[in-house]
Scaffold this active site. Structure first.
Site, PDB file in Angstrom:
ATOM      1  N   GLU A 153      44.081  42.319  35.771  1.00 19.70           N
ATOM      2  CA  GLU A 153      43.654  43.590  36.367  1.00 19.70           C
ATOM      3  C   GLU A 153      44.502  43.824  37.617  1.00 19.70           C
ATOM      4  OE1 GLU A 153      39.560  45.945  37.619  1.00 19.70           O
ATOM      5  OE2 GLU A 153      39.754  43.820  38.123  1.00 19.70           O
TER       6      GLU A 153
ATOM      7  N   ASP B 290      32.047  41.472  36.635  1.00 20.90           N
ATOM      8  CA  ASP B 290      33.094  41.739  37.627  1.00 20.90           C
ATOM      9  C   ASP B 290      32.862  40.876  38.869  1.00 20.90           C
ATOM     10  OD1 ASP B 290      35.411  42.810  38.647  1.00 20.90           O
ATOM     11  OD2 ASP B 290      34.525  44.688  39.290  1.00 20.90           O
TER      12      ASP B 290
END
Length: 398
Positions: free
Chosen positions: A132, A280
């Site tokens: 990411e 997350d």
């Protein structure tokens, strides 16, 4: 062999009120009602009365925990983050790296790859690498350092593609120059390409889908939505994620990132088979209040808060939750059925990643990653990783 008996079994697509899960070594041998599974004399039994038996949870977006970030690039400390999540019921995860200078990203990739080949028996199963950043849009940077956001050089692009097989997922902003070509090349190598941290218009998302993008990273968080350009309104990545059948999505269901209304909206529009839960989680997960480094930026967890914030308090800096906390939020607060919530936390993320033949299901041939939860409270009673009982809670840290 081991038989789990007397529990309510969620496979998760089937509900078996008085079910049996028969385990042979590290794999599941049989699943069914009590009168459908033959148990030989002498097979040990684990009593799951008044409990829900389900697959271990699958998290396809987790950055760390217990003080460790997967971007740290240290193969010796990395297992502690995986233990943090296994200790609360997550048996499989994608080790997610954040935005950093590329030499640090490669070092993190190598550390994760090493631990995939040398797994920790007390840590969650590492399904691969999720990258990411830094191929993101600075207009939607979130907790990523805007100064480091860029597309790869030709040499970096070739090195990235060489990690295919261990690299399972890449989040990128599809509107950036070269993103469509990179998407096509990654998808051709079997890498899940996910749109995120993006300011793309709907049409740009659709072009990325044509190139091979199939998933959208943390809905509503760091992405474009309806905006005016001149007199006309244009929809963005969020609307594409919710409306396009060719896209799956994920939500951070920690109770902070999204209000209940938006989580219900996402589920209504996508369904439990195309929307998954993710944590997350960053390095502060399981640690408590304090200041934490997130790829060179400072994040703060205040006493009494259940979330990490950037230093200026203008954005979230990831969560400190686990998948089981997200599961409870969906059931207890959002009002989702236990079956749908379990599907969003097990089979759906596994299917999005293409590993449902191994994890995310209670089915013959799958790994015997099994979670036994107290009915109602969803507290962990037993946890098996590959058929072996593992410790839960703080005891798992040592």
């Amino acid at each position: 062999m081991l038989a789990i008996v007397n529990g309510t079994v969620y496979t998760p697509t089937r509900l078996i009120p008085d079910g049996v899960v028969l385990i042979d070594g590290e794999r599941i041998a049989a699943v069914g009602a009590r009168d459908q599974v033959t148990l030989a004399d002498g097979v040990p039994r684990l009593d799951a009365a008044a409990c829900t038996v389900c697959p271990g949870l699958v998290d396809i977006h987790a950055h760390g925990g217990w003080g460790v970030d997967f971007t740290d690039g240290d193969p010796e400390t990395l297992p502690l983050a995986a233990r943090r999540h296994l200790a609360d019921g997550t048996t499989s995860l994608l080790a997610t790296t954040g935005t950093a200078p590329m030499p640090e990203v490669w070092r993190a990739f190598d550390a994760i790859r090493e631990r995939m080949r040398r797994p920790d028996p007390r840590g969650a199963r590492l399904l691969g690498i999720h990258m990411e950043g830094p191929f993101l849009n600075s207009a939607q940077a979130g907790a990523h350092d805007p100064a480091l956001l860029r597309m790869p050089t030709g040499e970096e692009r070739e090195r990235l593609l060489a990690y295919a097989g261990d690299l399972a997922r890449v989040t990128l902003a599809p509107e950036r120059d070269g993103a469509l070509e990179l998407t096509a090349d990654l998808a051709a190598q079997g890498v899940l390409v996910s749109g995120g941290h993006s300011d793309a218009l709907y049409a740009q998302v659709c072009r990325a889908m044509e190139a091979g993008m199939r998933h959208i990273t943390h809905l509503w968080s760091a992405m474009s939505t309806v905006r005016r350009i001149g007199a006309k309104r244009h929809s963005g990545m969020l609307e594409a994620a919710l409306l396009e059948d060719g896209l799956t999505g994920e939500i951070i269901a920690d109770g902070y990132h999204l209000p209940t209304s938006l989580m219900r909206m996402a589920l209504r529009l996508k369904g439990a088979d195309r929307l998954c839960l993710v944590s997350d989680a960053m390095r502060a997960s399981g640690q408590g209040p304090g200041e934490y480094d997130v790829c060179g930026l400072k994040a703060v967890v205040e006493p009494g808060d259940g979330v990490a914030m950037t230093a200026d308090r203008t954005a979230f800096a990831g969560s400190i939750a686990t998948m089981r906390q997200c599961l409870r939020q969906m059931v207890d607060v959002v009002g989702v059925s236990l079956g749908d919530a379990l599907r969003m936390a097990t089979l759906t993320p596994a299917a999005i990643l293409g590993v449902e033949d191994r994890v995310g299901r209670l089915a013959p041939g799958c790994y015997a990653d099994v979670l036994v939860l107290a009915r109602g409270t969803l507290d962990i009673r037993h946890l098996l990783l590959g058929g072996v009982a593992v410790p839960t809670g703080p005891a798992a840290r040592s």
